[in-house]
Design an enzyme around this catalytic site. Structure first.
Site, PDB file in Angstrom:
ATOM      1  CE1 TYR A  37     -45.025  66.336 -40.015  1.00 53.08           C
ATOM      2  CE2 TYR A  37     -42.926  66.967 -39.061  1.00 53.08           C
ATOM      3  CZ  TYR A  37     -43.664  66.225 -39.977  1.00 53.08           C
ATOM      4  OH  TYR A  37     -43.027  65.377 -40.843  1.00 53.08           O
ATOM      5  CB  SER A  55     -48.144  69.986 -45.788  1.00 53.47           C
ATOM      6  OG  SER A  55     -47.766  68.837 -46.534  1.00 53.47           O
ATOM      7  CG  ASP A  56     -42.683  68.714 -42.071  1.00 58.61           C
ATOM      8  OD1 ASP A  56     -42.198  67.938 -42.928  1.00 58.61           O
ATOM      9  OD2 ASP A  56     -42.088  68.973 -41.008  1.00 58.61           O
ATOM     10  CD1 TRP A  57     -42.253  63.559 -46.727  1.00 64.36           C
ATOM     11  CD2 TRP A  57     -42.342  65.783 -46.813  1.00 64.36           C
ATOM     12  NE1 TRP A  57     -41.733  63.973 -47.946  1.00 64.36           N
ATOM     13  CE2 TRP A  57     -41.775  65.319 -48.024  1.00 64.36           C
ATOM     14  CE3 TRP A  57     -42.522  67.169 -46.663  1.00 64.36           C
ATOM     15  CZ2 TRP A  57     -41.379  66.185 -49.059  1.00 64.36           C
ATOM     16  CZ3 TRP A  57     -42.118  68.022 -47.698  1.00 64.36           C
ATOM     17  CH2 TRP A  57     -41.566  67.521 -48.863  1.00 64.36           C
TER      18      TRP A  57
END
Ligand code: BGC
Length: 793
Positions: A256, A287-289
């Site tokens: 993030y 990606s991270d969420w």
């Protein structure tokens, strides 16, 4: 593997080869799921050439949570997965790529246990948390756990596990430390590689995460890590590098945070130059969420080399950027190829049958064994432990009832049940039922429910019972009737928030300290022992109270079998062989990042924005040993019910003079000098010469664990240290180098190397192990490195 799948993969390979489309096909016909990325890449390239731009953008753009949110071409859905990779369905042209299912996480596969209109249950095993598994220092054990965890991924129809977590435990207060392995990158990398290899042996994928610098949770979507390239490369990236090198995971998840002013997922140097260029990673990067500036500038993530944006729903946005000329279709093609290369290996693509019935009983047994073997015995005065099976126990502390199997958030697992410490002790020892019932009632009357976050279940906490008149009477009577006391102390934490250094979190609360005092004085007055069990998410203070008790067992969170695993160790059924993968400091104030964590609020909005990595490479034991700071328990430390001698440390071979591909092999003989069988994790710390570069006093460069040794038995352990692991990063030349001079290697039971006789060797001239991308990860222009790295010698 079903024969139909095999035929499908083989016939596709043949037809692509005939069409002249297959690049580097050297498929193993006996097993189409064998890891051969050239083969799958060839298939992916051919497929991407047939897809429309719109279909390719569907691949890059992760759909929202749940298939109801529009995931394309989901087959055999698995409710509760964290996300999907969209599929493509164009029946007229025979294109049928199913959506892939991606599920958390590091302590086991997290899916819903129950499904609408379905009476079956879909529980998964809650395994020991990452910090506990790493404390085993046992790559074989971790690989075995990975194999079983991956079997659940596979049997439940999930394609890619969103684990393991490989961030560095920079500071004890990171709420998510439980998911991570260690403060040391070598241990992190080796344990991570073992986990990846174990899980992926089932033909499913893993995702090493969160690449990189997600070492705190406060304002995690915005926080800007400011540090020097050497700091990042030697400490925060090296574990990922080792895992890529030794296990080539299917996927990497970016983090993030920002690094030096730019989101990691927008950094071409991080995502493309290091990961793919220098390290030769050929999997998919996601990606991270909802990470980064996904709402406005998703194209920057693709330009940086990231393939999949989760769960971005960014198709229209990317389309517009292509139309405006800011994103080239060639970049989209490359990302789609990376994605499909992995998709084509997956169970969903290959239509593999799923059983929905992994052997949860066998896995529970392994979880219990892994938990017990990894726990760290921190203190054992006058052989207070093990307790004989006939010892009558008085079990104190609310945590024996409210036992934590793992941390909260996406690292949680929907297990069928958790054995509490109270239950585990009662199953093995005669326990004082009046006390257990007192604590059960207190818990029922005082528990506090916390809503689950990040799709995870809620959980309870409960303050420690204060020393009331009733409890005082129970303590007094138990001290006369029972033979020993066990006090359980717990700490919960998890995703989305960091911990505090206050009482009740890092420090014991007043009621906890009062309980230790009251129980210790009552039991010691009767000549009886007191043992504390720590069922914690991470490091807590021990310095303040450890001398008041006879034994301390650091159990961390051992998953669903926590209570049984604790009882196995306390009774001696399992001789503990875990050692600390993180230092236990003398005080929180003595942690080198205590002054900067969790960052500085530069815009006055109450949230930290900039997080200076001002201790540089001096993280954990690298700091305490170099700057001679006392610790409560050093990195690598752990007791056993037996004792071991280390003899004949020697250099078995040394090919370092051969240059970058060379290595050093050390050996030592470990002998069980005590009275019971046990295993020993031996560690090699190296003191390196300082020519151009300052270095920590010691750094872990290798480790190995013996088999179970009977009393009197010996094993010769061998430790290989490649030049690449010996090397340090020289920012001036952008090179990994092994500096010339005299080195000392300590084969030691812990990072306290004072009792080891070092083995010396000399490197006659500088070895350049590798050249790296000039200027990668540089500090923002105008920032003076000496203002960033302030912990120096
Ligand atoms: C976490 C990841 C996780 C993802 C999907 C994010 O909030 O940081 O570790 O894999 O959610 O649940």
């Amino acid at each position: 593997m079903p024969i139909t799948t095999k035929l499908k993969a083989v016939s596709l390979g043949v037809s692509l080869a005939l069409a002249g489309l297959l690049v580097g096909c050297n498929q193993n016909d006996s097993d189409p799921l064998v890891k051969d990325d050239a083969y799958y890449r060839g298939q992916a390239e051919a497929m991407v050439a047939r897809l429309t731009l719109s279909e390719k953008l569907d691949l890059l753009s992760g759909p929202g949570y749940g298939s109801a949110n529009g995931a394309i071409n989901v087959k055999q859905d698995v409710p509760g997965v964290a996300g999907y990779i969209n599929g493509v369905l164009r029946s007229a042209d025979g294109i049928d790529i199913p959506a892939l299912k991606l599920a958390d996480g590091p302590a086991g596969v997290r899916i819903n246990a129950n499904r609408d209109g379905d009476s079956a249950s879909y529980y998964a095993t809650a395994w020991p948390i990452g910090s506990l598994l790493a404390s085993s220092w046992d790559v074989k054990l971790v690989k075995a756990v990975g194999e079983a965890m991956g079997d659940e991924v596979r049997q439940y129809g999930v394609d890619i596990l969103l684990a393991p977590g490989m961030n560095i435990q920079r500071n004890p207060l990171n709420g998510r430390n439980f998911e991570y392995y260690s403060e040391d990158p070598l241990l992190t990398g080796k344990i991570g590689a073992a986990m990846v290899n174990g899980v992926e042996s089932n033909g499913v994928g893993t995702t090493i995460k969160h690449y990189f610098g997600n070492n705190s949770e406060t304002n995690r979507n915005q926080i800007n890590d400011i540090g020097e390239p050497r700091t990042f490369r030697e400490i925060y990236l090296r574990g990922f590098q080792i895992a890529v090198d030794e296990a080539q995971p299917w996927a990497v998840m970016t983090s993030y945070n920002k690094v030096n002013g730019t989101y990691v997922n927008e950094r071409k140097d991080a995502v493309t130059d290091l990961l793919r260029g220098e390290w030769k990673f050929d999997g998919l990067v996601m990606s991270d969420w909802f990470a980064g500036d996904v709402a406005n500038n998703a194209y920057k993530q693709v330009l940086a080399g990231q393939d999949l944006i989760e769960p971005g729903n960014v198709k229209e946005q990317l389309q517009q950027f292509i139309e405006q000329g800011q994103l080239d279709e060639a970049k989209v093609n490359e990302a789609a190829i990376h994605i499909l290369t992995q998709v084509m290996k997956s169970p969903s693509y290959n239509l593999l049958a799923i059983s929905n019935s992994p052997d949860l009983t066998a896995h529970a047994k392994l979880a219990r064994q892994a938990g017990a073997e990894s726990m760290v015995l921190l203190r054992n005065e006058a052989a207070a432990l093990p307790l004989s099976a006939s010892s009558t126990l008085a079990s104190f502390g609310i945590n024996q009832i409210n036992t934590y199997k793992g941390g909260t958030g996406s690292g949680d697992v929907n297990a069928a049940s958790t054995t509490t410490i109270a239950q585990g002790l009662a199953a093995r020892f005669p326990v004082n039922e009046a006390l257990q019932s007192y604590y059960r009632d207190f818990y029922e009357n005082n528990k506090v429910y916390h809503e689950g976050q990040f799709g995870a279940k809620g959980y309870y906490t409960c303050a420690e019972a204060p020393i009331s008149g009733d409890l005082e009477a129970l303590i007094a009577s138990a001290a006369t009737t029972q033979q020993a006391a066990v006090i359980s102390i717990g700490r919960q934490a998890g995703e989305g928030a960091d911990r505090s250094s206050d009482k009740g979190d890092y420090l014991l609360g007043d009621d906890e300290l009062a309980l230790i005092d009251a129980v210790s004085s009552a039991f010691h007055a009767q000549g009886k022992k007191v043992v504390v069990v720590l069922n914690v998410n991470g490091v807590i203070d021990t310095a303040q109270w450890r001398d008041k008790v006879d034994g301390i067992l650091l159990a961390y969170m051992a998953g669903q079998e926590t209570g049984h695993a604790v009882a196995d160790v306390l009774s001696g059924a399992v001789n503990p062989s875990g050692k600390l993968a993180q230092s236990f400091p003398q005080s929180y104030a003595s942690v080198p990042s205590a002054g900067t964590f969790p960052g500085e609020d530069t815009d006055g909005d109450g949230e930290p924005d900039d997080l200076y990595y001002n201790e540089g490479i001096y993280v954990g034991y690298r700091y305490y040993s170099t700057f001679e700071q006392a610790v409560s328990y050093p990195f690598g430390f752990g007791l056993s019910y037996t004792s071991f001698s280390y003899t004949s440390p020697a250099i078995a071979s040394n090919t370092l003079e051969g240059g970058s591909a060379g290595n050093l092999v050390l050996t030592a003989t470990i002998t069980n000098t005590g009275a019971v069988a046990g295993k020993e994790a031996a560690q090699v710390y190296v003191t390196a010469p300082e020519v151009k570069l300052k270095k920590p006093l010691i750094e872990l460069k290798a480790f190995a664990k013996t088999a179970q040794l009977a009393p009197g038995a010996s094993e010769q352990l061998s430790f290989t240290i490649p030049a690449s692991i010996l090397a340090s990063f020289d920012e001036a030349s952008n090179q990994w180098i092994v500096e010339p001079g005299r080195y000392s290697a300590y084969i030691s039971p812990s990072s306290d190397v004072s009792s080891s006789t070092p083995v010396s060797f000399t490197v006659s001239k500088e070895i350049v192990v590798s050249n790296t991308t000039p200027g990668a990860l540089a500090l923002p222009a105008g920032v003076d490195p000496t203002s960033v790295t302030t912990v120096t010698r």
